[in-house]
Design a protein around this motif. Sequence first.
Motif, mmCIF file in Angstrom:
data_model
loop_
_atom_site.group_PDB
_atom_site.id
_atom_site.type_symbol
_atom_site.label_atom_id
_atom_site.label_comp_id
_atom_site.label_asym_id
_atom_site.label_seq_id
_atom_site.Cartn_x
_atom_site.Cartn_y
_atom_site.Cartn_z
ATOM 1 N N LEU A 16 4.377 -0.698 1.405
ATOM 2 C CA LEU A 16 3.779 -1.008 0.105
ATOM 3 C C LEU A 16 3.377 0.274 -0.601
ATOM 4 O O LEU A 16 2.945 1.234 0.036
ATOM 5 N N PRO A 17 3.485 0.309 -1.920
ATOM 6 C CA PRO A 17 3.164 1.534 -2.652
ATOM 7 C C PRO A 17 1.658 1.793 -2.708
ATOM 8 O O PRO A 17 0.865 0.856 -2.650
ATOM 9 N N TYR A 18 1.303 3.059 -2.832
ATOM 10 C CA TYR A 18 -0.087 3.416 -3.083
ATOM 11 C C TYR A 18 -0.308 3.254 -4.581
ATOM 12 O O TYR A 18 0.441 3.801 -5.393
ATOM 13 N N ILE A 19 -1.296 2.463 -4.958
ATOM 14 C CA ILE A 19 -1.502 2.140 -6.369
ATOM 15 C C ILE A 19 -2.941 2.451 -6.765
ATOM 16 O O ILE A 19 -3.872 2.079 -6.068
ATOM 17 N N THR A 20 -3.112 3.118 -7.885
ATOM 18 C CA THR A 20 -4.452 3.300 -8.448
ATOM 19 C C THR A 20 -4.430 2.809 -9.889
ATOM 20 O O THR A 20 -3.677 3.288 -10.716
ATOM 21 N N TYR A 21 -5.231 1.803 -10.157
ATOM 22 C CA TYR A 21 -5.369 1.243 -11.501
ATOM 23 C C TYR A 21 -6.843 0.964 -11.764
ATOM 24 O O TYR A 21 -7.671 1.006 -10.863
ATOM 25 N N ASP A 22 -7.162 0.647 -13.012
ATOM 26 C CA ASP A 22 -8.546 0.335 -13.362
ATOM 27 C C ASP A 22 -9.061 -0.890 -12.614
ATOM 28 O O ASP A 22 -10.229 -0.966 -12.263
ATOM 29 N N ASN A 23 -8.210 -1.858 -12.377
ATOM 30 C CA ASN A 23 -8.602 -3.069 -11.664
ATOM 31 C C ASN A 23 -7.702 -3.204 -10.431
ATOM 32 O O ASN A 23 -6.809 -4.048 -10.399
ATOM 33 N N PRO A 24 -7.910 -2.354 -9.407
ATOM 34 C CA PRO A 24 -6.944 -2.259 -8.308
ATOM 35 C C PRO A 24 -6.795 -3.515 -7.463
ATOM 36 O O PRO A 24 -5.716 -3.804 -6.991
ATOM 37 N N VAL A 25 -7.837 -4.292 -7.284
ATOM 38 C CA VAL A 25 -7.738 -5.457 -6.401
ATOM 39 C C VAL A 25 -6.748 -6.469 -6.963
ATOM 40 O O VAL A 25 -5.841 -6.917 -6.269
ATOM 41 N N GLU A 26 -6.894 -6.816 -8.230
ATOM 42 C CA GLU A 26 -5.991 -7.791 -8.832
ATOM 43 C C GLU A 26 -4.565 -7.255 -8.942
ATOM 44 O O GLU A 26 -3.603 -7.941 -8.629
ATOM 45 N N VAL A 27 -4.438 -6.025 -9.398
ATOM 46 C CA VAL A 27 -3.111 -5.435 -9.588
ATOM 47 C C VAL A 27 -2.412 -5.254 -8.247
ATOM 48 O O VAL A 27 -1.263 -5.654 -8.074
ATOM 49 N N ARG A 28 -3.121 -4.660 -7.292
ATOM 50 C CA ARG A 28 -2.530 -4.473 -5.959
ATOM 51 C C ARG A 28 -2.143 -5.799 -5.347
ATOM 52 O O ARG A 28 -1.072 -5.946 -4.788
ATOM 53 N N GLY A 29 -3.053 -6.767 -5.434
ATOM 54 C CA GLY A 29 -2.804 -8.070 -4.840
ATOM 55 C C GLY A 29 -1.511 -8.685 -5.333
ATOM 56 O O GLY A 29 -0.693 -9.167 -4.552
ATOM 57 N N GLU A 30 -1.307 -8.645 -6.645
ATOM 58 C CA GLU A 30 -0.101 -9.241 -7.219
ATOM 59 C C GLU A 30 1.153 -8.501 -6.765
ATOM 60 O O GLU A 30 2.140 -9.111 -6.341
ATOM 61 N N ILE A 31 1.129 -7.178 -6.821
ATOM 62 C CA ILE A 31 2.286 -6.377 -6.403
ATOM 63 C C ILE A 31 2.522 -6.523 -4.907
ATOM 64 O O ILE A 31 3.655 -6.723 -4.455
ATOM 65 N N TYR A 32 1.462 -6.441 -4.129
ATOM 66 C CA TYR A 32 1.613 -6.543 -2.676
ATOM 67 C C TYR A 32 2.141 -7.917 -2.266
ATOM 68 O O TYR A 32 3.032 -8.016 -1.435
ATOM 69 N N ARG A 33 1.584 -8.984 -2.843
ATOM 70 C CA ARG A 33 2.036 -10.332 -2.471
ATOM 71 C C ARG A 33 3.518 -10.524 -2.771
ATOM 72 O O ARG A 33 4.246 -11.137 -1.993
ATOM 73 N N LYS A 34 3.983 -9.976 -3.892
ATOM 74 C CA LYS A 34 5.407 -10.095 -4.242
ATOM 75 C C LYS A 34 6.265 -9.400 -3.191
ATOM 76 O O LYS A 34 7.246 -9.971 -2.695
ATOM 77 N N GLN A 35 5.914 -8.174 -2.820
ATOM 78 C CA GLN A 35 6.710 -7.428 -1.839
ATOM 79 C C GLN A 35 6.608 -8.051 -0.446
ATOM 80 O O GLN A 35 7.599 -8.111 0.279
ATOM 81 N N ILE A 36 5.422 -8.518 -0.078
ATOM 82 C CA ILE A 36 5.245 -9.166 1.224
ATOM 83 C C ILE A 36 6.062 -10.454 1.267
ATOM 84 O O ILE A 36 6.714 -10.753 2.274
ATOM 85 N N ALA A 37 6.061 -11.213 0.173
ATOM 86 C CA ALA A 37 6.831 -12.463 0.116
ATOM 87 C C ALA A 37 8.321 -12.186 0.286
ATOM 88 O O ALA A 37 9.013 -12.899 1.017
ATOM 89 N N GLU A 38 8.820 -11.134 -0.364
ATOM 90 C CA GLU A 38 10.233 -10.766 -0.212
ATOM 91 C C GLU A 38 10.538 -10.386 1.238
ATOM 92 O O GLU A 38 11.580 -10.774 1.780
ATOM 93 N N TYR A 39 9.635 -9.659 1.859
ATOM 94 C CA TYR A 39 9.807 -9.260 3.266
ATOM 95 C C TYR A 39 9.830 -10.488 4.176
ATOM 96 O O TYR A 39 10.705 -10.632 5.032
ATOM 97 N N VAL A 40 8.887 -11.386 3.977
ATOM 98 C CA VAL A 40 8.803 -12.594 4.805
ATOM 99 C C VAL A 40 10.049 -13.453 4.616
ATOM 100 O O VAL A 40 10.600 -13.976 5.587
ATOM 101 N N GLU A 41 10.507 -13.594 3.379
ATOM 102 C CA GLU A 41 11.730 -14.367 3.132
ATOM 103 C C GLU A 41 12.921 -13.754 3.855
ATOM 104 O O GLU A 41 13.737 -14.461 4.438
ATOM 105 N N ARG A 42 13.004 -12.437 3.834
ATOM 106 C CA ARG A 42 14.142 -11.755 4.464
ATOM 107 C C ARG A 42 14.132 -11.890 5.984
ATOM 108 O O ARG A 42 15.170 -12.041 6.611
ATOM 109 N N TYR A 43 12.931 -11.806 6.597
ATOM 110 C CA TYR A 43 12.846 -11.750 8.057
ATOM 111 C C TYR A 43 12.179 -12.965 8.704
ATOM 112 O O TYR A 43 11.950 -12.957 9.913
ATOM 113 N N SER A 44 11.868 -14.003 7.974
ATOM 114 C CA SER A 44 11.047 -15.091 8.509
ATOM 115 C C SER A 44 11.603 -15.715 9.787
ATOM 116 O O SER A 44 10.836 -16.110 10.664
#
Length: 138
Positions: A16-44
Motif C-alpha cells: 500500500l502507498p504511503y499517503i499524507t493528506y489533510d484528512n488521512p484516515v478517510e482518504v487512506r481508508g478508501e484507497i487502502y480498501r480498494k487495493q486490499i479488495a483487489e488483492y483479496v479478489e486475486r488471491y482469495s
Amino acid sequence: QGISEYGMTPVGKCSLPYITYDNPVEVRGEIYRKQIAEYVERYSKELEGIVCGEYSVAMETEAVLEAKALKGRIEVCCMDENHIVSGQYKLTHIRQDEQKIAQCAMERMLDKLIGNTGEEKDYLIPGIFMEKIISEKE
C-alpha cells in the motif's frame, strides 16, 4: 523456521502507498480498501491468512473480508494491535517491546551526547506474540 514447514505457501504481496493528506484516515481508508479488495479478489482461493504490517491496515483488511463474506475463512494478523480492552485481542498480533526499544534509543542518544560515537549498528528487538482472544459475544 520457514512458513513452508507449517504447510503454508506464500502468495503475492499487497504493498500500500504511503499517503499524507489533510484528512488521512478517510482518504487512506478508501484507497487502502480498494487495493486490499483487489488483492483479496486475486488471491482469495489461495489465502488462509493475511499478515499486515500495521494495525489500521489490518482493520481495513477485516472490513474488506467482511464485505466479501470471507472473514471467517481468512485469518488476519498484524503488528501492534490497538489494545482497547486489556486481555482481549481482536487480532493475533506481534506486539512491539516498546520499553526495550526506548531503552536502546536512550542509551544510544546518551552515548552520542557524551561523545561516545561508537560503531553504528542495528538493534534487533524481538516482538511479543499475542494470540487473538475475543469475548464470547463475537
